[in-house]
Design a protein around this motif. Structure first.
Motif, PDB file in Angstrom:
ATOM      1  N   PRO A   7       0.813  -1.212   0.000  1.00 51.26           N
ATOM      2  CA  PRO A   7       0.000   0.000   0.000  1.00 51.26           C
ATOM      3  C   PRO A   7       0.849   1.266   0.000  1.00 51.26           C
ATOM      4  N   CYS A   8       0.266   2.330  -0.501  1.00 51.22           N
ATOM      5  CA  CYS A   8       0.977   3.602  -0.618  1.00 51.22           C
ATOM      6  C   CYS A   8       0.227   4.685   0.150  1.00 51.22           C
ATOM      7  N   VAL A   9       0.861   5.839   0.246  1.00 49.66           N
ATOM      8  CA  VAL A   9       0.223   6.955   0.937  1.00 49.66           C
ATOM      9  C   VAL A   9       0.542   8.253   0.209  1.00 49.66           C
ATOM     10  N   ALA A  10      -0.462   9.084   0.095  1.00 48.95           N
ATOM     11  CA  ALA A  10      -0.293  10.439  -0.428  1.00 48.95           C
ATOM     12  C   ALA A  10      -0.446  11.401   0.743  1.00 48.95           C
ATOM     13  N   THR A  11       0.529  12.276   0.896  1.00 48.95           N
ATOM     14  CA  THR A  11       0.499  13.270   1.974  1.00 48.95           C
ATOM     15  C   THR A  11       0.348  14.642   1.352  1.00 48.95           C
ATOM     16  N   ILE A  12      -0.646  15.379   1.791  1.00 51.81           N
ATOM     17  CA  ILE A  12      -0.899  16.726   1.271  1.00 51.81           C
ATOM     18  C   ILE A  12      -0.578  17.715   2.382  1.00 51.81           C
ATOM     19  N   VAL A  13       0.273  18.702   2.067  1.00 53.31           N
ATOM     20  CA  VAL A  13       0.741  19.661   3.078  1.00 53.31           C
ATOM     21  C   VAL A  13       0.565  21.081   2.556  1.00 53.31           C
ATOM     22  N   ALA A  14      -0.050  21.928   3.366  1.00 54.96           N
ATOM     23  CA  ALA A  14      -0.241  23.341   3.026  1.00 54.96           C
ATOM     24  C   ALA A  14       0.688  24.208   3.875  1.00 54.96           C
ATOM     25  N   ARG A  15       0.962  25.399   3.396  1.00 60.11           N
ATOM     26  CA  ARG A  15       1.727  26.361   4.195  1.00 60.11           C
ATOM     27  C   ARG A  15       0.992  26.651   5.492  1.00 60.11           C
ATOM     28  N   LYS A  16       1.760  26.780   6.573  1.00 63.54           N
ATOM     29  CA  LYS A  16       1.156  27.088   7.865  1.00 63.54           C
ATOM     30  C   LYS A  16       0.338  28.380   7.772  1.00 63.54           C
ATOM     31  N   GLY A  17      -0.877  28.293   8.269  1.00 64.73           N
ATOM     32  CA  GLY A  17      -1.726  29.482   8.320  1.00 64.73           C
ATOM     33  C   GLY A  17      -2.296  29.916   6.995  1.00 64.73           C
ATOM     34  N   SER A  18      -2.111  29.124   5.934  1.00 72.02           N
ATOM     35  CA  SER A  18      -2.582  29.546   4.609  1.00 72.02           C
ATOM     36  C   SER A  18      -4.083  29.339   4.428  1.00 72.02           C
ATOM     37  N   GLY A  19      -4.654  28.416   5.191  1.00 75.55           N
ATOM     38  CA  GLY A  19      -6.070  28.125   5.027  1.00 75.55           C
ATOM     39  C   GLY A  19      -6.396  27.397   3.737  1.00 75.55           C
ATOM     40  N   LEU A  20      -5.385  26.833   3.078  1.00 76.90           N
ATOM     41  CA  LEU A  20      -5.594  26.205   1.774  1.00 76.90           C
ATOM     42  C   LEU A  20      -5.985  24.732   1.857  1.00 76.90           C
ATOM     43  N   ARG A  71       0.013  21.464  -7.308  1.00 74.45           N
ATOM     44  CA  ARG A  71       0.578  22.736  -7.770  1.00 74.45           C
ATOM     45  C   ARG A  71      -0.523  23.730  -8.124  1.00 74.45           C
ATOM     46  N   SER A  72      -1.625  23.235  -8.685  1.00 77.18           N
ATOM     47  CA  SER A  72      -2.716  24.143  -9.059  1.00 77.18           C
ATOM     48  C   SER A  72      -3.405  24.727  -7.834  1.00 77.18           C
ATOM     49  N   HIS A  73      -3.269  24.052  -6.685  1.00 74.69           N
ATOM     50  CA  HIS A  73      -3.901  24.533  -5.450  1.00 74.69           C
ATOM     51  C   HIS A  73      -2.885  25.062  -4.436  1.00 74.69           C
ATOM     52  N   GLU A  74      -1.631  25.154  -4.832  1.00 71.08           N
ATOM     53  CA  GLU A  74      -0.555  25.696  -3.985  1.00 71.08           C
ATOM     54  C   GLU A  74      -0.369  24.901  -2.703  1.00 71.08           C
ATOM     55  N   VAL A  75      -0.455  23.571  -2.830  1.00 75.34           N
ATOM     56  CA  VAL A  75      -0.126  22.682  -1.716  1.00 75.34           C
ATOM     57  C   VAL A  75       0.916  21.685  -2.209  1.00 75.34           C
ATOM     58  N   ASP A  76       1.711  21.174  -1.280  1.00 76.90           N
ATOM     59  CA  ASP A  76       2.735  20.191  -1.619  1.00 76.90           C
ATOM     60  C   ASP A  76       2.182  18.785  -1.434  1.00 76.90           C
ATOM     61  N   VAL A  77       2.575  17.883  -2.330  1.00 76.41           N
ATOM     62  CA  VAL A  77       2.079  16.510  -2.311  1.00 76.41           C
ATOM     63  C   VAL A  77       3.257  15.547  -2.360  1.00 76.41           C
ATOM     64  N   PHE A  78       3.210  14.527  -1.507  1.00 71.39           N
ATOM     65  CA  PHE A  78       4.234  13.483  -1.493  1.00 71.39           C
ATOM     66  C   PHE A  78       3.550  12.137  -1.654  1.00 71.39           C
ATOM     67  N   HIS A 278      12.562  12.997  -6.218  1.00 70.07           N
ATOM     68  CA  HIS A 278      11.457  12.079  -5.926  1.00 70.07           C
ATOM     69  C   HIS A 278      10.235  12.835  -5.410  1.00 70.07           C
ATOM     70  N   GLY A 279      10.483  13.925  -4.705  1.00 69.79           N
ATOM     71  CA  GLY A 279       9.416  14.764  -4.177  1.00 69.79           C
ATOM     72  C   GLY A 279       9.885  16.204  -4.187  1.00 69.79           C
ATOM     73  N   ARG A 280       8.962  17.127  -4.006  1.00 71.33           N
ATOM     74  CA  ARG A 280       9.348  18.549  -4.040  1.00 71.33           C
ATOM     75  C   ARG A 280       8.494  19.367  -3.072  1.00 71.33           C
ATOM     76  N   ILE A 281       9.153  20.338  -2.452  1.00 67.24           N
ATOM     77  CA  ILE A 281       8.451  21.321  -1.631  1.00 67.24           C
ATOM     78  C   ILE A 281       8.511  22.636  -2.398  1.00 67.24           C
ATOM     79  N   ASP A 282       7.374  23.051  -2.911  1.00 65.95           N
ATOM     80  CA  ASP A 282       7.300  24.305  -3.660  1.00 65.95           C
ATOM     81  C   ASP A 282       6.634  25.410  -2.860  1.00 65.95           C
ATOM     82  N   HIS A 283       5.870  25.046  -1.841  1.00 64.26           N
ATOM     83  CA  HIS A 283       5.036  26.033  -1.155  1.00 64.26           C
ATOM     84  C   HIS A 283       5.300  26.123   0.345  1.00 64.26           C
ATOM     85  N   GLY A 284       5.524  24.990   0.994  1.00 63.42           N
ATOM     86  CA  GLY A 284       5.654  24.976   2.436  1.00 63.42           C
ATOM     87  C   GLY A 284       7.075  25.120   2.922  1.00 63.42           C
TER      88      GLY A 284
END
Length: 302
Positions: A7-20, A71-78, A278-284
């Motif tokens: 099994p795999c996992v997708a982790t979605i992370v938003a900037r602190k306090g962004s409300g996104l 990327r379209s929602h300005e959140v990072d995904v792993f 393998h992964g990227r942090i563009d927003h957080g």
């Protein structure tokens, strides 16, 4: 990067306090994943996990689709295998990763050459020119600067990247080994590593005579290959598998290290680096690497 099996996992992370990141946005991500389980919040309004099973679809297709959505929602995904996400070794670049500056550019400012040196730094980090000759050229321009300038730069110019101390302290508290490995200079890696709590640090040595910089750097140069060798050496010394390692950086001289790591992450990186990682942090910030490993807000050492 090792092949990903369920099994795999997708982790979605938003900037602190962004409300996104809210339930509706998590529901959008859920709909993009095959055979997905109910989402789990790692930190309210900031990070969430969605476990899933790829099925017949290729992991690259799932990863590409979800990262495009992120990327379209300005959140990072792993996207990772669930079983090996927690890491026992972290290798981290320093300049523009653990700190917000390029130390050599700040030193050059005291010689009135910041714009010139910064342009060379940018080209080297993009991979447009070779790292070693570019480093020697830039160091040569610092000849005659008093070494005392380093303390001034550290005190007045260098800022720690948000989340950096949380990342190191939390991973160490859970038994991981953390190494700062930089193409920059030991005059900076030592103090920065101490402030953040790293187990060790490695960098290039600026040569000094009579209290001034000579414009030379000691051999061998710590660059792309040395970072790769540091990862392999530490991994072997600690008896870890490749899956148990994580590396983070932003420049072309980090590429080999990022590729060799079980999970190599580009941090607000140059385009070629972000595309290859393998992964990227563009927003957080760097705390995103803790959520990527499944740590919750309650686990984090603040």
């Amino acid at each position: 990067m090792p092949s990903i099996t369920p099994p795999c996992v997708a982790t979605i992370v938003a900037r602190k306090g962004s409300g996104l990141l809210d339930r509706s946005r998590i529901a959008e991500a859920f709909a993009l994943l095959p055979d997905a389980a109910e989402p789990t919040w790692l930190a309210p309004a900031e990070a969430a996990d969605i476990a899933f099973t790829p099925g017949d679809e290729t992991m690259s297709a799932v990863k590409s689709r979800l990262e495009h959505w992120g990327r379209s929602h300005e959140v990072d995904v792993f996207v990772q295998p669930q079983a090996t996400r927690r890491k026992g070794l972290l290798l981290a670049d320093m300049d523009s990763t653990l700190i917000g500056q390029e130390c050599i550019d700040e030193l050059a400012d005291f010689a009135g050459l910041k714009a010139h040196v910064s342009a060379i730094t940018e080209r080297a980090m993009r991979g447009e020119i070779a790292f070693e000759p570019a480093l020697r050229e830039r160091v040569g321009l610092l000849a005659g600067l008093p070494v005392s300038i380093v303390a001034t730069v550290l005190a007045e110019r260098i800022t720690l990247t948000p989340g950096a101390r949380m990342l190191v302290q939390t991973m160490r508290a859970h038994g991981a080994y953390c190494a700062l490995v930089s193409g920059g200079f030991t005059l900076f890696t030592g103090p920065v590593a101490e402030r953040l709590g790293f187990d060790e640090n490695r960098g290039n040595v600026l040569l000094i005579k009579d209290g001034t910089l000579t414009g030379q750097v000691a051999d061998p140069i710590l660059g792309r290959e040395a970072k790769l060798h540091a990862l392999i050496e530490l991994r072997d010394r600690l008896g870890l598998t490749a899956d148990a390692t994580m590396a983070v950086g932003d420049g072309a001289n980090d590429l080999a290290m990022l590729d060799e790591a079980g999970f190599g992450v580009a941090f607000h990186a140059k385009p070629a680096v972000a595309a290859a990682a393998h992964g990227r942090i563009d927003h957080g910030d760097l705390s995103a690497l803790l959520y990527a490993q499944g740590y919750t807000a309650a686990d984090i050492v603040s």
